[in-house]
Design an enzyme around this catalytic site. Structure first.
Site, PDB file in Angstrom:
ATOM      1  CG  ASP A  25      -9.648  49.986  39.141  1.00 36.68           C
ATOM      2  OD1 ASP A  25      -8.874  51.181  39.081  1.00 36.68           O
ATOM      3  OD2 ASP A  25      -8.825  49.267  40.468  1.00 36.68           O
ATOM      4  CG  ASP A  38      -2.989  51.744  41.397  1.00 37.51           C
ATOM      5  OD1 ASP A  38      -2.330  50.909  41.086  1.00 37.51           O
ATOM      6  OD2 ASP A  38      -3.163  52.750  41.245  1.00 37.51           O
ATOM      7  CB  THR A  83      -6.176  52.980  36.193  1.00 35.45           C
ATOM      8  OG1 THR A  83      -5.474  54.089  37.616  1.00 35.45           O
ATOM      9  CG2 THR A  83      -4.966  54.661  35.550  1.00 35.45           C
TER      10      THR A  83
END
Length: 239
Positions: free
Chosen positions: A31, A33, A126
């Protein structure tokens, strides 16, 4: 065949080394963020502004916004609103987020971690759009993985497992051969639904029962395994 450095610059906390958990994998799915990039300040600015526009409590909005595409967050917070309105409004917010990179920095340990896995099969998975992912990785000074699954690549947002399954297929590995790195509840759930083990990174992840929790990427050591695999030694937070 890929190789993993036997030594790298990451220093693990020696006082918690005995508590290390080791996972073996052939591919890593990352991922962005909260996992590689700390973009919380920018996310808060944009989404608290959106909350105010709609008369919603900003604290409640921030509890559900992480890890999923914006339209999915809107659908949860404003049930019954037409999805086409959510999708259109999400495009506006994506443009705001892409333009706002103030305070976007790497998560502690992210530069060394990405350097350590450069020759390990890996992908970025993401909920950000491709322009947003590019902007935030650049702002944080991080290398963009060659394989990346962004919002444009999938038809369903996390916690649906589609993104992780697509990334595994593109890399050429079975779900059980992959380890996911995630920070959010939606992301951890998506990784588990894909049949993958999950390293939860950062303070948010601990609440969502990942396979193992790492306070930061500084707590993860990458070591060569047998038969082209990689070993991930993860030191949980000290009790």
């Amino acid at each position: 065949m890929f190789s993993v450095p036997t030594r790298w610059s990451l220093r693990m906390p020696s006082d918690t080394a005995a508590a290390a958990v080791t996972l073996t994998a052939r591919a890593l799915l990352l991922d962005m963020d909260g996992t590689l990039v700390d973009s919380d300040a920018a996310v808060e600015r944009v989404w608290r502004g959106w909350a105010a526009e709609h008369g919603l409590d900003g604290d409640e909005v921030m509890k559900v916004v992480h890890g999923r595409q914006g339209y999915a967050t809107m659908a949860e917070l404003l049930p019954g609103r037409p999805m086409e309105v959510n999708i259109a409004e999400n495009r506006r917010l994506l443009a705001q987020e892409t333009a706002d990179t103030e305070g976007v920095v790497p998560v502690p340990g992210a530069p060394a971690f990405l350097a350590a896995i450069e020759d390990v099969p890996h992908a970025l998975v993401t909920s950000a759009s491709a322009p947003l992912a590019t902007a935030r990785m650049a702002a944080a000074g991080l290398r963009m993985p060659r394989v990346r699954i962004t919002a444009e690549s999938v038809g369903a947002s996390k916690p649906h497992p589609e993104g992780f399954l697509k990334a595994a297929a593109e890399l050429g590995f079975e779900p059980g051969e992959c380890v996911v790195f995630e920070d959010s509840g939606a992301g951890v759930e998506a990784g588990r639904a894909a049949g993958m083990r999950v390293v939860g990174v950062g303070p948010r992840a601990a609440a969502f029962s990942p396979t193992v929790h790492a306070p930061t990427l500084e707590h993860v050591r990458v070591e060569p395994g047998d038969g082209g695999a990689v070993r991930l030694r993860v030191v949980p937070a000290a009790v």
